[in-house]
Design an enzyme around this catalytic site. Structure first.
Site, PDB file in Angstrom:
ATOM      1  N   GLU A  95      -1.857  48.863  30.579  1.00 54.41           N
ATOM      2  CA  GLU A  95      -0.690  48.636  31.426  1.00 54.41           C
ATOM      3  C   GLU A  95      -0.202  49.914  32.090  1.00 54.41           C
ATOM      4  O   GLU A  95       0.863  49.934  32.705  1.00 54.41           O
ATOM      5  CB  GLU A  95       0.401  47.955  30.601  1.00 54.41           C
ATOM      6  CG  GLU A  95      -0.115  46.653  29.989  1.00 54.41           C
ATOM      7  CD  GLU A  95       0.969  45.765  29.410  1.00 54.41           C
ATOM      8  OE1 GLU A  95       2.147  46.039  29.684  1.00 54.41           O
ATOM      9  OE2 GLU A  95       0.625  44.802  28.705  1.00 54.41           O
ATOM     10  N   ALA A  96      -0.985  50.972  31.967  1.00 54.11           N
ATOM     11  CA  ALA A  96      -0.735  52.231  32.669  1.00 54.11           C
ATOM     12  C   ALA A  96      -2.088  52.847  32.999  1.00 54.11           C
ATOM     13  O   ALA A  96      -3.103  52.525  32.365  1.00 54.11           O
ATOM     14  CB  ALA A  96       0.090  53.190  31.809  1.00 54.11           C
TER      15      ALA A  96
END
Length: 440
Positions: free
Chosen positions: A167-168
């Protein structure tokens, strides 16, 4: 009595049906994947062990969440980790209960993946492509086919693949994923076992954290998170020929024009309940409309839900999703041959069970089997020539019926069922779905 050759043909026929062995299917549109491990609903007493959920026939794919630190190989399975020990001198856990449950789930036809990343992943990837490849090799030794590695968190259990939930932005993930894909494909060529690679990007396109991966690596399926964003399922406009925000069509275009695997399936990722995400949850009756729309795209492969604890706390949601998909599950446990047709010279008889015939000549037997697995019903046919049952020298006797009792594999329960419910000893009535229980 039935001849052994007929029984062999029947079992081979059933196993030849699409999806008969269960698990994720790249040709089906009724896959249901649900993440397990985080107990995000904070259920009192914690989530149930993995095998508990595997007995539900609607679910065919379960990513274990998460391996959240790669280089020290740390995993977090919430309360399920309480039953794990730690390899001395490391942070690596050894989970014999999960090992046992993975094997149980796979025997029930489930695909079990290990999800890497999660919201707490913070390593930022690898310092170089060489380090990324080295760690892919190590993880494969830990979780892939059994080797001489002395540190395997799930012991002799072999997972069915890996899922990426980054998610990053993380560096050098393409060589990491490419190496895992290569290792899995090589193992599949040797063993015949299919290994899966999946990703769970967020719905804004392109997904910033996973864009390089999605352009460079061949994934079997991608579970797009259509929640916590402007493009979530809650923005779907019912009855509109075009969608302003909900962008499944954009992801379908990626699948057909950009993906390294042009047969990749897109799973509609949704929250399992109203508390599973900030935005994006809609009731099953509303979600059915979104599913119907998504089914118009050829890349559609089913639904992903976050997470198991949320779904189980939300009574009826899973059943409504399965109903919208037209699926009775992909576990393979509920596959039942429904029609056997026996052709004798000058006659044809159709029955829900094989018809016992007595004859003195060779006969041709045509066996039809129909199963609903991960989508529309599939029907297959097998024809063989065999001696009559009465003349078979190697035969299997049918169980002797007992008045008021159901024989093994016979139905003993299910919605709308009005027949016998007690099983012949030593069998008991086992529930496989809301619609089917049988004696085993």
């Amino acid at each position: 009595m039935y001849s052994s050759s007929m029984l062999v043909a029947l079992f081979a026929l059933v196993n030849s049906l699409p999806g008969a062995l269960g698990g994720f299917s790249s040709t089906a549109t009724g896959n249901i994947a649900i993440y397990w491990g985080q107990n995000s609903a904070n259920q009192v007493g914690g989530q149930q062990r993995l095998a508990y959920y595997c007995r539900n026939t609607n679910v065919n794919t379960i990513p274990l969440a998460f391996l959240n630190v790669i280089r020290d190989t740390e995993m977090n399975f919430s309360n399920a980790g309480d039953d794990c020990s730690i390899f001395p001198g490391t942070k690596l856990i050894k989970c014999t209960q999960i090992e046992e449950d993975i094997k149980t789930c796979q025997s029930l036809g489930k695909s079990i993946l290990l999800s890497i990343g999660g919201a707490t992943y913070s390593e930022g990837g690898f310092s170089s492509p060489a380090e990324a490849i080295s760690w892919a090799d190590r993880l494969w030794a830990m979780f892939g086919p059994v080797t001489n590695s002395d540190k395997r968190p799930f012991g002799t259990a072999v997972i069915d693949g890996f899922d990426f939930d980054f998610e990053a932005v993380a560096q050098n993930m393409v060589p990491f994923a490419t190496r895992l894909r290569s290792l899995m494909d090589s193992a599949a060529a040797t063993s015949g076992k299919k290994f899966l690679l999946s990703s769970a990007p967020q719905c804004p396109f392109p997904d910033r954290a996973n864009n390089d991966l999605l352009q460079s690596v061949a994934f079997d399926f991608v579970s797009v998170q259509f929640y916590n964003n402007y493009c979530g399922v809650h923005t779907f406009q019912f009855g509109s020929p075009s969608q302003n925000n909900f962008n499944f069509g954009t992801w379908d275009n990626w699948a057909k024009t950009v993906s390294k695997n042009k047969d990749v399936k897109i799973l509609l990722g949704v929250p399992g309940s109203s508390s599973a995400a900030g935005t994006g949850y809609i009731a099953g009756s509303q979600l059915a409309n979104v599913i119907k729309y998504a089914q118009t795209f050829s890349s559609f492969g089913g639904v992903m839900m976050w997470d198991m604890s949320q779904v189980w706390a939300n009574a009826g949601f899973l059943d409504s999703v399965a109903s919208a998909l037209g699926s009775t599950g992909g576990s393979g446990v509920g596959i039942i041959p429904t029609i056997a047709t026996t052709s004798l010279p000058g006659s044809s008889t159709t029955s829900s069970t094989p018809v016992v015939q007595t004859a003195t000549t060779w006969v041709t037997v045509t066996i039809w089997a129909t199963a609903t697995v991960n989508g529309p019903a599939a029907t297959a046919k097998s024809t063989l020539t065999t001696t009559p049952w009465a003349e078979s020298t190697t035969a299997v006797s049918a169980p002797t019926p007992v008045a008021g009792l159901v024989n093994q594999w016979g139905q003993c329960g299910g919605n709308g069922y009005k027949g016998l419910t007690s099983c012949r000893a030593p069998y008991s009535c086992v529930k496989l779905s809301d619609w089917w229980s049988h004696c085993n």
